[in-house]
Design an enzyme around this catalytic site. Structure first.
Site, mmCIF file in Angstrom:
data_model
loop_
_atom_site.group_PDB
_atom_site.id
_atom_site.type_symbol
_atom_site.label_atom_id
_atom_site.label_comp_id
_atom_site.label_asym_id
_atom_site.label_seq_id
_atom_site.Cartn_x
_atom_site.Cartn_y
_atom_site.Cartn_z
ATOM 1 N N ASP A 102 -6.361 1.696 -3.727
ATOM 2 C CA ASP A 102 -7.768 1.480 -3.195
ATOM 3 C C ASP A 102 -8.245 2.804 -2.115
ATOM 4 O OD1 ASP A 102 -6.057 1.262 -1.076
ATOM 5 O OD2 ASP A 102 -6.567 -0.723 -0.245
ATOM 6 N N ASP A 153 -3.413 6.380 -3.341
ATOM 7 C CA ASP A 153 -2.413 5.585 -2.643
ATOM 8 C C ASP A 153 -1.543 4.622 -3.428
ATOM 9 O OD1 ASP A 153 -4.243 3.749 -2.133
ATOM 10 O OD2 ASP A 153 -3.713 3.437 -0.216
ATOM 11 N N ASP A 182 -1.586 1.446 -3.641
ATOM 12 C CA ASP A 182 -2.071 0.448 -4.420
ATOM 13 C C ASP A 182 -3.509 0.813 -4.769
ATOM 14 O OD1 ASP A 182 -3.069 0.672 -1.779
ATOM 15 O OD2 ASP A 182 -3.418 -1.583 -1.544
ATOM 16 N N SER A 216 0.817 -1.293 0.061
ATOM 17 C CA SER A 216 0.053 -0.061 0.095
ATOM 18 C C SER A 216 0.882 1.230 0.041
ATOM 19 C CB SER A 216 -1.039 -0.235 1.020
ATOM 20 O OG SER A 216 -1.640 1.018 1.234
#
Length: 472
Positions: A260, A256, A258, A107
């Site tokens: 999500d 961010d 990743d 992440s």
């Protein structure tokens, strides 16, 4: 895997409550990942079934993806390699294809980290209570024995691309084709939104939308050369804010690493709070659900979102459901309540139409739709959803956290307020003028304060009084 082992493996440092995260080459290696892939198949009883595995742009992700696939195939699962994917692309694949899967990402963590997010078929989350601890224990067993036993027949490994299917699916959920023309600056932070934004909002794979996309840091680079891919930190939004002003854009979006989570900047370069985004999307999802015959669509919000969210939901004929902080709680309550949408103060947004999973891109599309179907600027639109003044989250380093909370309880004992302990302690003035929450961090010596009030003077007075007590 090698057959000679001199180490006793303990993976508790990298197995967290909801995922796996560690430093590459130390707490997460190809051998460890291969064992996790094998244990994933065994614990979820996936022998003979097909799973999906992908990863983000971190340098270690391709090697780890192959290692996980090899471990899974050794235990008899067929594997489809999805190559480069955002985390919400994994959830899409697990839901759309009804398959269990995993993606390699850390992440917003720094470049030296990587990790694994796993889901069951239908994008059902896996946590320490629902299989992650068992996967850890079996992985350690395989590592300590030095080998992974082969299943009756080895699974096949193939390649599959889901980016176009994902993009088409999102476009069906939110029709943006009739929006007024908008100039949109997107800061991908060298993360996976650099791949998904051109596919969903641009014309890389699908017909062009009425948007002029101004890209910032779309080059996939897991070393994050421009700024950390964590838009929750204000300094990581500065480049986007400057670009929105420079280009005279209508809106800025920040994802961010990743992709999500999504953060929104208005045309003046000012952040729009995740609570306002929650209210904006909730209004649209309630209207859509009611148009389909649902009487009181449920909307989930964690207890740190603005009070305005619950008020708006009730006003629009929905049902507001308050939860603890954290995606595992939200997803569980989304499922039990049959909720149409859920939002968190941390900019995670969850959708029933997305298998109760969180997706920053779908939230961004709803905001673009709301902005594009009316003529006013985003700052005016957002103001409707932000009637209160918030402190934001303030951390205090406190060794004895219970004692600090007790000092606050005693100091406010004579106030006309209600205290609840759903997650930390929430103090709510009975006249509606303010509320604040104190939550201890589970992993650090921090006590976190969030406060909100009807006006800035009240918020600052309450904030400063509580901080003085906490830090005494």
């Amino acid at each position: 895997m090698t057959s000679e082992q001199t180490t006793t493996f303990d993976l508790s440092a990298s197995f967290k409550a909801y995922d796996v995260r560690g430093i590459v080459g130390e707490s997460i290696t190809a051998d460890i990942v291969e064992a996790v892939g094998a244990a994933f198949v065994d614990v979820l009883q996936l022998e003979g079934q097909t799973i999906v595995v992908g990863g983000d742009m971190r340098p270690s992700s391709p090697e780890f993806t192959k290692a996980f696939a090899n471990g899974a195939a050794t235990r008899g699962a067929n594997v489809e390699l999805l190559d480069l994917i955002s985390t919400d692309e994994l959830y899409f694949a697990c839901g759309f294809l009804n398959r269990a899967g995993a993606t390699f990402t850390a992440s917003h963590n720094p470049a030296e980290y990587n990790g694994i997010k796993m889901a069951k078929a239908g994008a059902v989350p896996i946590s320490s209570e629902t299989g992650l601890k068992d996967i850890q224990a079996l992985s350690e067993q395989y590592l300590n024995s030095g080998s992974i036993p082969a299943a009756g027949s080895r699974g096949l490994i193939s390649v599959r691309d889901v980016l176009k299917d994902y993009s088409e699916y999102l476009r069906k959920l939110v029709d943006l084709s009739s929006s007024r023309p908008l100039k949109v600056v997107v800061d991908a932070g060298n993360g996976m939104a650099g791949l998904t934004t051109p596919a969903v909002l641009g014309d890389a794979l699908l017909p062009k939308l009425p948007f002029d996309i101004v890209p910032l840091y779309f080059e996939l680079d897991g070393s994050f050369p421009n700024h950390p891919a964590n838009p929750l930190e204000p300094e990581n939004l500065r480049d986007l804010q400057a670009a929105v002003i420079e280009h005279g854009a209508d809106i800025g979006l920040a994802f961010d690493g990743d992709a999500d989570r999504c953060f929104v900047i208005d045309e003046k370069g000012e952040p729009v709070s995740p609570s306002a985004i929650t209210g904006m999307v909730a209004r649209r999802e309630i209207a859509r659900a009611k148009a389909q015959g649902e009487e009181k669509p449920a909307i989930i919000h964690n207890l740190l979102t603005s009070r305005a969210v619950a008020e708006l939901v009730e006003h629009d004929g929905g049902r507001a459901v308050r939860t603890r902080v954290g995606h595992s709680f939200i997803k569980a309550v989304m499922a039990t309540e049959g909720a149409v949408f859920g939002g968190e103060h941390s900019a995670h947004f969850y959708f029933r139409d997305f298998w109760n999973a969180d997706t920053g891109m779908l939230a961004a599309m709803h905001v673009l739709a709301a902005l594009g179907e009316q003529d006013g600027p985003l700052s005016d639109l957002a103001r409707e959803y932000e009637p209160y003044v918030s402190s934001g989250e303030i951390n205090s380093e406190v060794e004895d956290k219970p004692a600090a909370v007790e000092r606050v309880r005693q100091a406010f004992a004579d106030e006309d307020l209600t205290i609840d302990n759903l997650d930390g302690s929430t103090f709510t003035a009975n006249d509606g003028s303010y509320w604040f929450n104190l939550r201890p961090s589970n992993t650090e010596p921090f006590l976190r304060l969030n406060a909100e009030a009807t006006d800035r003077a009240t918020m600052e007075r309450v904030r400063d009084r509580v901080l003085a007590l906490v830090r005494a």
